[in-house]
Motif scaffolding. Structure first.
Motif, PDB file in Angstrom:
ATOM      1  N   ASP A  74       0.841  -1.195   0.000  1.00 33.87           N
ATOM      2  CA  ASP A  74       0.000   0.000   0.000  1.00 33.87           C
ATOM      3  C   ASP A  74       0.878   1.247   0.000  1.00 33.87           C
ATOM      4  O   ASP A  74       1.927   1.281   0.640  1.00 33.87           O
ATOM      5  N   GLY A  75       0.438   2.277  -0.706  1.00 32.83           N
ATOM      6  CA  GLY A  75       1.098   3.570  -0.621  1.00 32.83           C
ATOM      7  C   GLY A  75       2.349   3.703  -1.458  1.00 32.83           C
ATOM      8  O   GLY A  75       2.716   2.816  -2.227  1.00 32.83           O
ATOM      9  N   THR A  76       3.015   4.833  -1.271  1.00 27.93           N
ATOM     10  CA  THR A  76       4.174   5.190  -2.096  1.00 27.93           C
ATOM     11  C   THR A  76       5.487   5.174  -1.320  1.00 27.93           C
ATOM     12  O   THR A  76       6.526   5.540  -1.859  1.00 27.93           O
ATOM     13  N   ASP A  79       5.945   1.234   4.237  1.00 28.73           N
ATOM     14  CA  ASP A  79       5.323   1.339   5.561  1.00 28.73           C
ATOM     15  C   ASP A  79       5.655   0.099   6.395  1.00 28.73           C
ATOM     16  O   ASP A  79       6.352  -0.818   5.938  1.00 28.73           O
ATOM     17  N   ASN A  99      -0.764   3.069  -8.278  1.00 29.31           N
ATOM     18  CA  ASN A  99      -1.000   3.831  -7.052  1.00 29.31           C
ATOM     19  C   ASN A  99       0.199   3.812  -6.101  1.00 29.31           C
ATOM     20  O   ASN A  99       0.185   4.489  -5.072  1.00 29.31           O
ATOM     21  N   ASN A 100       1.224   3.034  -6.422  1.00 30.07           N
ATOM     22  CA  ASN A 100       2.461   3.049  -5.637  1.00 30.07           C
ATOM     23  C   ASN A 100       3.468   4.063  -6.173  1.00 30.07           C
ATOM     24  O   ASN A 100       4.522   4.260  -5.563  1.00 30.07           O
ATOM     25  N   GLN A 102       4.305   7.858  -7.770  1.00 29.73           N
ATOM     26  CA  GLN A 102       3.923   9.246  -8.009  1.00 29.73           C
ATOM     27  C   GLN A 102       4.836   9.921  -9.021  1.00 29.73           C
ATOM     28  O   GLN A 102       4.385  10.623  -9.914  1.00 29.73           O
TER      29      GLN A 102
END
Length: 414
Positions: A74-76, A79, A99-100, A102
């Motif tokens: 999850d995320g960029t 975590d 979505n990982n 940017q």
């Protein structure tokens, strides 16, 4: 440690072919099932002097099962859950999605942080991505865009397809990736197909085989692992397997006349990895989709087609599986069917369920540990063949690469 170990394996276990710069390593939906284990076409070598066999034998069961998982995050940024999957569960690979990512700098930073977290684990990570071109493009805007396979297919030029593969590989490797889920070998035979369309090179087996194999060779020539997909063929579906389970009612003889031909060509050309689709073929297996089926993976792909490379499932958290099967049971089924790598693209909880299920079933004897060893041997051998490393990469200067991509695009648009 992982990189050094695989460098030793590379030198002692692999030989070089004359035409490659790469070394070559000679039904109840929710009820728990206990299918009979499938014996693969490539058993683990028994020689005590084989370094990969020695490494497999030195690994704990937890480490071996970890190598069989390729997970999404999850995320960029890295975590806590993503870090735990690498440092505690010792997963064998990571996949990044749109979505990982940017921007270029952030993507490279994320890739490097995952590689750093893998330090001390048994082997380097498969760092993977879906970079096909066209609508399936994950790389950030700093990279020049690629046209779809369908656009390339209109040229019917194997040299252009091979150059596309080379450029895609240069693109992903510049950011630290070493595995690309491409080329698509599905034949676009159903105009109502909601998921393939121009991701395919076209509607004939000959065209898809010729251009798909050319792209595959282009990718591997640059040191990136290509994964051909989606066996046994996703081109004639009318349901998106991301959302639900497609059903294709063709017989084996009908599939052999069209869908299977590009995959058989890829196997003949030594493809290293095949992704298996979540599609139910009731004339082949009335109970399980291809990705969970010993009849399709074990008997057809590994047996009849004599495929000896890696088998990777499509994402087991897609609707085709999650809406119709129990994930923990599906994981057991696909391993016993002959899959080597289970793609768990979404959900830390899903990854934990799969690990716990596989560990439990091995300990209870419902999956033979020798079945696990076969897959881990293939995984480590492929990582050695491509000399994978967890070394960090710098943020690349894309001037030359983007110039080459734009020049190639102009050549196919003439």
């Amino acid at each position: 440690m992982a990189s050094a170990m695989l460098s030793i394996l590379l030198l002692t276990s692999c030989s070089y072919s004359s035409n490659s710069s790469q070394p070559v390593v000679t039904n109840s939906p929710t009820a728990e099932s206990t299918p009979s284990p499938t014996t693969s076409a490539t058993p683990v070598p028994s020689s005590e002097s084989d370094p990969i066999t020695l490494q497999v034998s030195s690994m704990s069961l937890e480490e071996k099962i970890g190598q069989m998982l390729l997970v999404g995050i999850d995320g960029t940024v890295l975590d806590d859950q993503a870090k735990k999957m690498i440092t505690e569960d010792k997963v064998g690979g990571i996949i990044l999605y749109k979505n990982n990512i940017q921007n270029l700098k952030g993507m490279v930073s994320l890739v490097n942080s995952m590689k750093e977290s893998n330090s001390g684990n048994p082997a380097p990570l498969f760092m993977s991505i879906d970079q096909e071109g066209g609508k399936v493009s994950r790389m950030p805007k700093e990279y020049a865009s690629f046209p779809s396979n369908g656009k390339v297919g209109t040229r019917n030029d194997a040299n252009a397809a091979e150059m596309m593969g080379k450029l895609l590989a240069r693109e992903v490797i510049s950011a630290g990736f070493n595995m690309n889920f491409a080329p698509v070998l599905d034949i676009n035979s159903n105009p109502d197909n909601p998921v393939i369309g121009d991701r395919s090179f076209g509607n004939s087996a000959e065209l898809v085989s010729t251009l798909g194999i050319a792209e595959m060779k282009g990718i591997e020539s640059e040191g990136v692992v290509p994964v051909v997909k989606h066996f046994p063929g996703h081109g004639d579906t009318s349901v998106d397997s991301h959302l639900d389970l497609p059903i294709v009612k063709k017989t084996a003889s009908e599939l052999a006349e069209l869908e299977w031909l590009p995959f058989q060509a890829a196997i003949k050309e030594g493809t290293d990895a095949v992704m298996v689709a979540h599609i139910l073929f009731p004339k082949l297996d009335a109970d399980k989709p291809a990705s969970l089926s010993s009849k399709i993976i074990g008997q057809l792909l590994r047996g009849d087609m004599k495929y000896q490379g890696l088998v990777i499932t499509d994402d087991l958290t897609m609707g085709a599986i999650m809406k119709n099967y129990d994930l923990a049971t599906a994981a057991v089924d696909t391993v016993n069917a002959g899959s080597d790598i289970l793609l768990i693209a979404h959900g830390y909880d899903n990854e934990k369920r799969v690990i716990e299920s596989l560990l439990d079933h091995v300990k209870k004897g419902k999956i033979q540990e020798t079945r696990i060893d076969e897959s881990v041997y293939r995984i480590l051998a492929l990582k050695a063949k491509y000399n994978l490393s967890d070394e960090p990469v710098p943020v690349p200067d894309l001037t030359e690469l983007n110039k080459d991509i734009k020049s190639w695009k102009l050549s196919i648009e003439k």
